[in-house]
Design a protein around this motif. Structure first.
Motif, PDB file in Angstrom:
ATOM      1  N   ASP A 132      54.094  32.388  42.708  1.00  0.00           N
ATOM      2  CA  ASP A 132      55.018  31.256  42.786  1.00  0.00           C
ATOM      3  C   ASP A 132      54.410  29.959  42.261  1.00  0.00           C
ATOM      4  O   ASP A 132      55.078  29.177  41.591  1.00  0.00           O
ATOM      5  N   TRP A 133      53.144  29.715  42.583  1.00  0.00           N
ATOM      6  CA  TRP A 133      52.510  28.462  42.174  1.00  0.00           C
ATOM      7  C   TRP A 133      51.733  28.585  40.862  1.00  0.00           C
ATOM      8  O   TRP A 133      51.244  27.590  40.346  1.00  0.00           O
ATOM      9  N   GLY A 134      51.587  29.804  40.357  1.00  0.00           N
ATOM     10  CA  GLY A 134      50.937  29.998  39.064  1.00  0.00           C
ATOM     11  C   GLY A 134      49.432  29.831  39.064  1.00  0.00           C
ATOM     12  O   GLY A 134      48.840  29.597  38.004  1.00  0.00           O
ATOM     13  N   LEU A 135      48.789  29.957  40.220  1.00  0.00           N
ATOM     14  CA  LEU A 135      47.325  29.883  40.282  1.00  0.00           C
ATOM     15  C   LEU A 135      46.771  31.271  39.986  1.00  0.00           C
ATOM     16  O   LEU A 135      46.638  32.119  40.865  1.00  0.00           O
ATOM     17  N   THR A 136      46.448  31.523  38.738  1.00  0.00           N
ATOM     18  CA  THR A 136      46.105  32.869  38.264  1.00  0.00           C
ATOM     19  C   THR A 136      44.899  33.509  38.959  1.00  0.00           C
ATOM     20  O   THR A 136      44.861  34.740  39.056  1.00  0.00           O
ATOM     21  N   PRO A 137      43.875  32.756  39.420  1.00  0.00           N
ATOM     22  CA  PRO A 137      42.762  33.441  40.107  1.00  0.00           C
ATOM     23  C   PRO A 137      43.214  34.269  41.310  1.00  0.00           C
ATOM     24  O   PRO A 137      42.594  35.289  41.621  1.00  0.00           O
ATOM     25  N   PHE A 138      44.307  33.846  41.964  1.00  0.00           N
ATOM     26  CA  PHE A 138      44.769  34.582  43.135  1.00  0.00           C
ATOM     27  C   PHE A 138      45.525  35.853  42.772  1.00  0.00           C
ATOM     28  O   PHE A 138      45.942  36.596  43.655  1.00  0.00           O
ATOM     29  N   ASN A 139      45.698  36.093  41.472  1.00  0.00           N
ATOM     30  CA  ASN A 139      46.261  37.363  41.015  1.00  0.00           C
ATOM     31  C   ASN A 139      45.173  38.368  40.674  1.00  0.00           C
ATOM     32  O   ASN A 139      45.472  39.489  40.242  1.00  0.00           O
ATOM     33  N   ASP A 140      43.928  37.965  40.836  1.00  0.00           N
ATOM     34  CA  ASP A 140      42.788  38.846  40.578  1.00  0.00           C
ATOM     35  C   ASP A 140      42.341  39.498  41.880  1.00  0.00           C
ATOM     36  O   ASP A 140      42.095  38.800  42.877  1.00  0.00           O
ATOM     37  N   GLY A 141      42.255  40.826  41.873  1.00  0.00           N
ATOM     38  CA  GLY A 141      41.928  41.541  43.106  1.00  0.00           C
ATOM     39  C   GLY A 141      40.554  41.212  43.652  1.00  0.00           C
ATOM     40  O   GLY A 141      40.374  41.072  44.869  1.00  0.00           O
ATOM     41  N   LEU A 142      39.559  41.076  42.770  1.00  0.00           N
ATOM     42  CA  LEU A 142      38.208  40.765  43.227  1.00  0.00           C
ATOM     43  C   LEU A 142      38.140  39.378  43.845  1.00  0.00           C
ATOM     44  O   LEU A 142      37.480  39.181  44.876  1.00  0.00           O
ATOM     45  N   PHE A 143      38.834  38.420  43.250  1.00  0.00           N
ATOM     46  CA  PHE A 143      38.871  37.063  43.804  1.00  0.00           C
ATOM     47  C   PHE A 143      39.499  37.073  45.190  1.00  0.00           C
ATOM     48  O   PHE A 143      39.022  36.385  46.104  1.00  0.00           O
ATOM     49  N   ARG A 144      40.548  37.855  45.360  1.00  0.00           N
ATOM     50  CA  ARG A 144      41.190  37.968  46.677  1.00  0.00           C
ATOM     51  C   ARG A 144      40.221  38.534  47.707  1.00  0.00           C
ATOM     52  O   ARG A 144      40.150  38.057  48.844  1.00  0.00           O
ATOM     53  N   LEU A 145      39.471  39.551  47.323  1.00  0.00           N
ATOM     54  CA  LEU A 145      38.514  40.162  48.255  1.00  0.00           C
ATOM     55  C   LEU A 145      37.449  39.156  48.667  1.00  0.00           C
ATOM     56  O   LEU A 145      37.087  39.065  49.845  1.00  0.00           O
ATOM     57  N   ILE A 146      36.931  38.404  47.704  1.00  0.00           N
ATOM     58  CA  ILE A 146      35.871  37.443  47.997  1.00  0.00           C
ATOM     59  C   ILE A 146      36.362  36.370  48.965  1.00  0.00           C
ATOM     60  O   ILE A 146      35.696  36.055  49.965  1.00  0.00           O
ATOM     61  N   ILE A 147      37.539  35.809  48.697  1.00  0.00           N
ATOM     62  CA  ILE A 147      38.058  34.727  49.538  1.00  0.00           C
ATOM     63  C   ILE A 147      38.365  35.229  50.949  1.00  0.00           C
ATOM     64  O   ILE A 147      38.012  34.598  51.946  1.00  0.00           O
ATOM     65  N   SER A 148      39.029  36.382  51.050  1.00  0.00           N
ATOM     66  CA  SER A 148      39.414  36.889  52.372  1.00  0.00           C
ATOM     67  C   SER A 148      38.203  37.309  53.189  1.00  0.00           C
ATOM     68  O   SER A 148      38.143  37.065  54.392  1.00  0.00           O
ATOM     69  N   HIS A 149      37.216  37.936  52.561  1.00  0.00           N
ATOM     70  CA  HIS A 149      36.006  38.323  53.288  1.00  0.00           C
ATOM     71  C   HIS A 149      35.195  37.097  53.707  1.00  0.00           C
ATOM     72  O   HIS A 149      34.615  37.073  54.790  1.00  0.00           O
ATOM     73  N   ALA A 150      35.159  36.090  52.827  1.00  0.00           N
ATOM     74  CA  ALA A 150      34.392  34.884  53.144  1.00  0.00           C
ATOM     75  C   ALA A 150      34.987  34.136  54.321  1.00  0.00           C
ATOM     76  O   ALA A 150      34.265  33.462  55.065  1.00  0.00           O
ATOM     77  N   MET A 151      36.305  34.250  54.498  1.00  0.00           N
ATOM     78  CA  MET A 151      36.955  33.556  55.609  1.00  0.00           C
ATOM     79  C   MET A 151      36.373  34.003  56.948  1.00  0.00           C
ATOM     80  O   MET A 151      36.074  33.183  57.819  1.00  0.00           O
ATOM     81  N   PHE A 152      36.172  35.310  57.111  1.00  0.00           N
ATOM     82  CA  PHE A 152      35.603  35.822  58.356  1.00  0.00           C
ATOM     83  C   PHE A 152      34.102  35.542  58.430  1.00  0.00           C
ATOM     84  O   PHE A 152      33.596  35.088  59.460  1.00  0.00           O
ATOM     85  N   SER A 153      33.400  35.769  57.327  1.00  0.00           N
ATOM     86  CA  SER A 153      31.946  35.615  57.336  1.00  0.00           C
ATOM     87  C   SER A 153      31.516  34.172  57.504  1.00  0.00           C
ATOM     88  O   SER A 153      30.429  33.892  58.015  1.00  0.00           O
ATOM     89  N   MET A 154      32.360  33.245  57.079  1.00  0.00           N
ATOM     90  CA  MET A 154      32.026  31.832  57.190  1.00  0.00           C
ATOM     91  C   MET A 154      31.776  31.428  58.640  1.00  0.00           C
ATOM     92  O   MET A 154      30.855  30.656  58.939  1.00  0.00           O
ATOM     93  N   ALA A 155      32.582  31.954  59.548  1.00  0.00           N
ATOM     94  CA  ALA A 155      32.390  31.654  60.967  1.00  0.00           C
ATOM     95  C   ALA A 155      31.059  32.207  61.466  1.00  0.00           C
ATOM     96  O   ALA A 155      30.353  31.557  62.249  1.00  0.00           O
ATOM     97  N   VAL A 156      30.699  33.409  61.005  1.00  0.00           N
ATOM     98  CA  VAL A 156      29.433  34.017  61.414  1.00  0.00           C
ATOM     99  C   VAL A 156      28.255  33.165  60.952  1.00  0.00           C
ATOM    100  O   VAL A 156      27.328  32.869  61.732  1.00  0.00           O
ATOM    101  N   VAL A 157      28.274  32.747  59.694  1.00  0.00           N
ATOM    102  CA  VAL A 157      27.183  31.925  59.157  1.00  0.00           C
ATOM    103  C   VAL A 157      27.100  30.597  59.899  1.00  0.00           C
ATOM    104  O   VAL A 157      26.009  30.114  60.235  1.00  0.00           O
ATOM    105  N   THR A 158      28.244  29.992  60.167  1.00  0.00           N
ATOM    106  CA  THR A 158      28.263  28.699  60.864  1.00  0.00           C
ATOM    107  C   THR A 158      27.590  28.784  62.221  1.00  0.00           C
ATOM    108  O   THR A 158      26.739  27.946  62.566  1.00  0.00           O
TER     109      THR A 158
END
Length: 284
Positions: free
Chosen positions: A134-160
């Motif tokens: 909808d917004w045309g942000l092409t990186p979010f159409n890449d499967g690897l980019f999606r995996l990195i962002i979603s996994h980092a969301m959980f891991s970020m709390a652990v690192v913090t």
């Protein structure tokens, strides 16, 4: 005359029960490792001992591609989570007790850890579609980019939390002495704070790496064709029939996880920390 003090019966029973629990938990892993040396065509039917499963697994282009995707996602999410998690950990360690934003950030990060992954997956999937389509942000159409962002969301709390725990016992007089000697805030952070926090940062990065490697539920929601990670591939293979190649490559991934945790423990021990301190740092 030497006297030996025998443990009470309850202590011995509890020790025996603890050993049985550990055997029960780790026995399935041992079975998979043993069956990874099965030269048969079906995992459950052990025919003869050999390394055929490892050879076939490493020659399978699909399996190699899924493992490579998992490693890429793990490294990427570890870098993102370590960067932002370090900033969050330092901020929380420096915040005054009861400060509203520190309490709010702690609550948000804690909620991130305790939220079921299926809820995260359901939330991320439409959000990625909205951003990418909808917004045309092409990186979010890449499967690897999606995996990195979603996994980092959980891991970020652990690192913090790990970095905050590492800096919690830091003597603030070290930073004050650096400032008294003429160092500015950046140099104090670089030469004093960062070296002290480095073992915790390193531990958090390796924990993020290992957490990403075995993430199945969240990955199954956000992955796209051509970027299937290894856990999702295994989940799909279970529906048909487990082959010895699955056990062989899973064993290699398990060894990689052990190596990562071992390097993390070694790095923390080289800083002079005791076993208790190492456990506290890794647990956050």
């Amino acid at each position: 005359m030497a006297y030996t003090i025998r443990k009470p019966l309850t202590d011995r029973l509890l020790s025996a029960w603890g050993i049985l629990v550990f055997i029960y938990l780790f026995l399935p892993i041992a079975v998979i490792v043993v069956y990874s040396f099965n030269n048969g065509t079906v995992l459950a039917n052990f025919s003869e001992f050999g390394f055929k499963a490892y050879i076939n697994g490493l020659k399978n282009d699909v399996i190699v591609a899924t493992v490579f995707t998992s490693l890429q996602a793990a490294v990427g999410s570890a870098l993102v989570a370590t960067f932002f998690g370090t900033l969050g950990g330092v901020a929380l360690a420096r915040a005054r007790t009861g400060l509203w934003w520190a309490v709010g950030l702690t609550v948000v990060l804690g909620a991130t850890l305790f939220t079921p992954e299926i809820v995260d997956g359901i939330a991320f999937l439409p959000w990625f579609v909205t951003l990418g389509v909808d917004w045309g942000l092409t990186p979010f159409n890449d499967g690897l980019f999606r995996l990195i962002i979603s996994h980092a969301m959980f891991s970020m709390a652990v690192v913090t939390f790990i970095v905050r725990a590492r800096l919690a016992g830091m003597n603030r007089q070290l930073e004050e002495a650096s400032a008294d000697l003429g160092a500015n805030s950046w140099r104090t952070f670089r030469d004093v704070t960062l070296p002290i926090a480095a073992p915790g940062i390193f531990a958090g990065a390796l924990m993020s790496f290992t957490l990403s490697l075995d993430n199945t539920i969240l990955s199954s929601f956000v992955q796209l064709p051509g970027s299937t990670p290894w856990p999702v591939y295994i989940f799909a293979a279970v529906k048909v029939a487990l082959r010895p190649e699955i056990a062989a490559v899973s064993t290699l991934m398990f060894l990689l996880t052990l190596v990562a945790l071992g390097v993390c423990t070694l790095a923390l021990r080289r800083t002079g920390g005791s076993s208790t301190e190492i456990i506290k740092t890794m647990a956050g």
